[in-house]
Design a protein around this motif. Structure first.
Motif, PDB file in Angstrom:
ATOM      1  N   TYR A  18      28.321  44.823  42.179  1.00 52.64           N
ATOM      2  CA  TYR A  18      29.602  45.535  42.018  1.00 52.64           C
ATOM      3  C   TYR A  18      30.032  45.620  40.560  1.00 52.64           C
ATOM      4  CZ  TYR A  18      30.849  40.671  41.687  1.00 52.64           C
ATOM      5  OH  TYR A  18      30.867  39.356  41.321  1.00 52.64           O
ATOM      6  N   CYS A  19      29.276  44.973  39.680  1.00 47.97           N
ATOM      7  CA  CYS A  19      29.774  44.715  38.327  1.00 47.97           C
ATOM      8  C   CYS A  19      29.338  45.789  37.344  1.00 47.97           C
ATOM      9  CB  CYS A  19      29.267  43.353  37.864  1.00 47.97           C
ATOM     10  SG  CYS A  19      29.833  42.926  36.209  1.00 47.97           S
ATOM     11  N   PHE A  21      30.331  45.464  33.911  1.00 46.56           N
ATOM     12  CA  PHE A  21      30.414  44.956  32.540  1.00 46.56           C
ATOM     13  C   PHE A  21      29.039  45.099  31.889  1.00 46.56           C
ATOM     14  CE2 PHE A  21      33.809  42.525  34.672  1.00 46.56           C
ATOM     15  CZ  PHE A  21      34.866  42.849  33.840  1.00 46.56           C
ATOM     16  N   GLY A  58      32.528  37.897  29.501  1.00 48.29           N
ATOM     17  CA  GLY A  58      31.203  38.507  29.576  1.00 48.29           C
ATOM     18  C   GLY A  58      31.097  39.489  30.712  1.00 48.29           C
ATOM     19  N   GLY A  59      29.884  39.441  31.178  1.00 50.53           N
ATOM     20  CA  GLY A  59      28.864  38.439  31.057  1.00 50.53           C
ATOM     21  C   GLY A  59      29.330  37.034  31.459  1.00 50.53           C
ATOM     22  N   THR A  60      28.524  36.096  31.088  1.00 49.07           N
ATOM     23  CA  THR A  60      28.767  34.724  31.499  1.00 49.07           C
ATOM     24  C   THR A  60      28.577  33.781  30.316  1.00 49.07           C
ATOM     25  OG1 THR A  60      27.923  35.332  33.694  1.00 49.07           O
ATOM     26  CG2 THR A  60      28.110  32.991  33.220  1.00 49.07           C
ATOM     27  N   GLU A  91      34.927  31.928  30.377  1.00 50.01           N
ATOM     28  CA  GLU A  91      34.571  32.302  31.752  1.00 50.01           C
ATOM     29  C   GLU A  91      33.289  31.595  32.166  1.00 50.01           C
ATOM     30  OE1 GLU A  91      36.418  36.826  32.045  1.00 50.01           O
ATOM     31  OE2 GLU A  91      34.272  36.588  31.734  1.00 50.01           O
ATOM     32  N   ALA A  92      33.297  31.117  33.407  1.00 50.29           N
ATOM     33  CA  ALA A  92      32.135  30.364  33.877  1.00 50.29           C
ATOM     34  C   ALA A  92      31.723  30.821  35.265  1.00 50.29           C
ATOM     35  CB  ALA A  92      32.471  28.875  33.907  1.00 50.29           C
ATOM     36  N   GLN A 118      35.128  33.975  43.456  1.00 55.09           N
ATOM     37  CA  GLN A 118      35.118  35.254  44.227  1.00 55.09           C
ATOM     38  C   GLN A 118      35.488  35.076  45.698  1.00 55.09           C
ATOM     39  OE1 GLN A 118      35.066  37.010  41.829  1.00 55.09           O
ATOM     40  NE2 GLN A 118      33.574  36.258  40.382  1.00 55.09           N
ATOM     41  N   ASP A 155      38.805  32.934  39.837  1.00 58.43           N
ATOM     42  CA  ASP A 155      38.716  34.382  40.082  1.00 58.43           C
ATOM     43  C   ASP A 155      38.322  34.617  41.532  1.00 58.43           C
ATOM     44  OD1 ASP A 155      39.190  35.467  37.575  1.00 58.43           O
ATOM     45  OD2 ASP A 155      37.072  35.692  37.052  1.00 58.43           O
ATOM     46  N   LEU A 156      39.068  35.488  42.199  1.00 60.05           N
ATOM     47  CA  LEU A 156      38.753  35.846  43.590  1.00 60.05           C
ATOM     48  C   LEU A 156      38.693  37.364  43.710  1.00 60.05           C
ATOM     49  CD1 LEU A 156      41.328  33.554  45.452  1.00 60.05           C
ATOM     50  CD2 LEU A 156      38.895  33.070  45.084  1.00 60.05           C
ATOM     51  N   MET A 157      37.982  37.841  44.727  1.00 59.61           N
ATOM     52  CA  MET A 157      37.949  39.283  44.983  1.00 59.61           C
ATOM     53  C   MET A 157      38.267  39.572  46.439  1.00 59.61           C
ATOM     54  SD  MET A 157      34.586  40.240  42.800  1.00 59.61           S
ATOM     55  CE  MET A 157      34.492  41.935  43.213  1.00 59.61           C
ATOM     56  N   TYR A 186      41.431  39.884  42.353  1.00 60.59           N
ATOM     57  CA  TYR A 186      41.156  41.289  42.050  1.00 60.59           C
ATOM     58  C   TYR A 186      40.789  42.057  43.295  1.00 60.59           C
ATOM     59  CZ  TYR A 186      40.657  39.514  37.284  1.00 60.59           C
ATOM     60  OH  TYR A 186      40.875  38.912  36.069  1.00 60.59           O
ATOM     61  N   CYS A 187      41.342  43.261  43.397  1.00 61.21           N
ATOM     62  CA  CYS A 187      40.910  44.175  44.451  1.00 61.21           C
ATOM     63  C   CYS A 187      39.585  44.784  43.979  1.00 61.21           C
ATOM     64  CB  CYS A 187      41.959  45.270  44.629  1.00 61.21           C
ATOM     65  SG  CYS A 187      41.519  46.432  45.914  1.00 61.21           S
ATOM     66  N   GLU A 191      32.862  50.637  40.902  1.00 62.70           N
ATOM     67  CA  GLU A 191      32.627  51.157  39.559  1.00 62.70           C
ATOM     68  C   GLU A 191      31.389  52.052  39.571  1.00 62.70           C
ATOM     69  OE1 GLU A 191      34.629  50.521  37.096  1.00 62.70           O
ATOM     70  OE2 GLU A 191      35.644  48.636  37.581  1.00 62.70           O
TER      71      GLU A 191
END
Ligand SMILES: C[S@@+](CC[C@H](N)C(=O)[O-])C[C@H]1O[C@@H](n2cnc3c(N)ncnc32)[C@H](O)[C@@H]1O
Ligand code: SF4
Length: 363
Positions: A18-19, A21, A58-60, A91-92, A118, A155-157, A186-187, A191
């Motif tokens: 889904y990413c 970045f 990032g990235g990570t 961010e991890a 997530q 972070d959750l989705m 995040y909804c 992308e």
């Protein structure tokens, strides 16, 4: 004087479907030379800066090895004055944190770690193509706590294909039970140029606007009831734990971004580094410009952009700033999407479901 800094570390253990970045899988460019390029880019700006927030995203960033993180942070301390740093985020991904790495981050002065959990549902984590399980994510939170971190974000989705209200409710509940200081919910956005987007076009995934709205409403009930204030559409914090770095973005402060694909905005100038790690590194060492895109915003565009950010925040906009748009806003007001509070115009809970449409009025 620029006070906010973003570092793009483009490496990930695996590409999430889904990413969008700019990221790279594998370690081909995850080298000392890349870190030296980042440090050199910082040197180019070091004279005119006074850091208040540092954000490694990032990235990570946690995908860097202990030795690489140590090298990078030492190098940064040699080049920047850290005495004014108030917040240092990193961010991890849960698959990339061990006790030694957490201890190193703490020793160097990282103040806040954002953990990409997530979901707490293993089946959904599979759908999301994540490389970690829920149990691993929970262990990561404990490892970070044991290392002394008193400011954690999870972070959750939501609106993930196949996700039910019960699953999302359980994910929120388990997150609250872990008691992080901050939660980003995040909804899912489909992308362009992602596997998810193709699956949406193919009809394998379907968006259910009503279900997504119900999940968002559930979030806005459960998190504030547990003491998390929704200070921006997707961000909830215990008092005093709002992300200062993100607040700086939303209030239109200048920021510099380092690394491939990183954006910077200073005054009315905005630019982006080339989204290609090898080429970024090559250019930096050749003394060439790493910028691949640059524009001069008009004052009106920048102002509109800032208003669109601000209306998504708890503080909303000053009533005097929205006055020129009253005609366009009237319908939203009549529908109960906006309210006046202490000379400010803010979104109501229902209005937050319509934030994009309302923000468009200013753009
Ligand atoms: C750069 S990632 C965070 C760190 C790390 N790369 C990870 O994924 O664990 C930032 C966050 O953006 C969110 N995100 C990424 N792509 C998204 C999308 N298409 N829609 C909604 N949220 C997304 C995820 O919650 C993710 O944790
Ligand atoms: S969501 Fe995070 S781990 Fe996954 S590809 Fe994007 S940046 Fe990498």
């Amino acid at each position: 004087m620029v006070r906010h800094f973003y570092f793009h570390i483009p490496f990930c253990p695996k590409l999430c479907p889904y990413c969008s970045f700019y990221v790279e899988v594998g370690a081909k460019n995850k080298t000392r030379r890349f870190l030296d390029a980042l440090l050199r880019e910082v040197e180019l700006h070091a004279a005119a800066v006074q850091p208040r927030t540092l954000y490694f995203g990032g990235g990570t960033p946690s995908a860097l090895t202990i030795e690489q993180l140590d090298y990078l942070f030492r190098g940064l301390r040699e080049r920047l004055d850290f005495s004014t740093v108030e917040e240092w985020d990193l961010e991890a991904n849960p698959a990339t944190i061990r006790a030694e790495k957490a201890a190193l981050l703490r020793e160097h002065g990282v103040t806040r770690v954002s953990v990409g959990v997530q979901s707490w549902d293993d089946a959904l984590l599979k759908t999301l193509g994540r490389v970690h399980t829920a149990a691993q994510a929970e262990r990561t939170v404990h490892i970070l706590r044991d290392a002394g971190f008193a400011n954690l974000n999870v972070d959750l989705m939501f609106a993930v294909p196949g996700q039910t209200p019960a699953q999302w409710g359980a994910t929120l509940k388990r997150t609250i039970a872990l008691s992080p200081e901050h939660i980003s919910a995040y909804c899912l956005t489909y992308e362009e140029d992602t596997t998810y987007f193709r699956k949406l076009l193919d009809g394998e995934y379907r968006q259910d606007v009503e279900l997504d709205a119900a999940l968002f409403e559930r979030t806005m009930e459960m998190l504030p009831a547990a003491g998390y204030s929704q200070y921006e559409i997707s961000n909830y914090a215990r008092p005093g734990f709002e992300s200062r770095h993100n607040q700086a973005y939303w209030s239109g402060e200048d920021y510099l971004g380092f690394g491939p694909s990183a954006f910077s905005t200073v005054g009315l100038r905005r630019w982006q580094n080339i989204p290609d790690t090898a080429e970024y590194t090559r250019r930096i060492f050749a003394g060439e410009d790493a910028v691949s895109f640059s524009e001069e915003l008009s004052a009106a565009t920048r102002r509109a952009e800032m208003m669109a950010f601000a209306i998504r925040t708890r503080e909303g906009l000053a009533a005097c700033d929205t006055a020129p748009f009253e005609k366009e806003l009237r319908e939203f007001r009549e529908l109960g999407f906006l309210e006046d509070r202490d000379e400010r115009v803010v979104l109501t809970t229902r209005g937050r479901l319509m934030a994009d449409a309302i923000a468009e009025v200013f753009v």
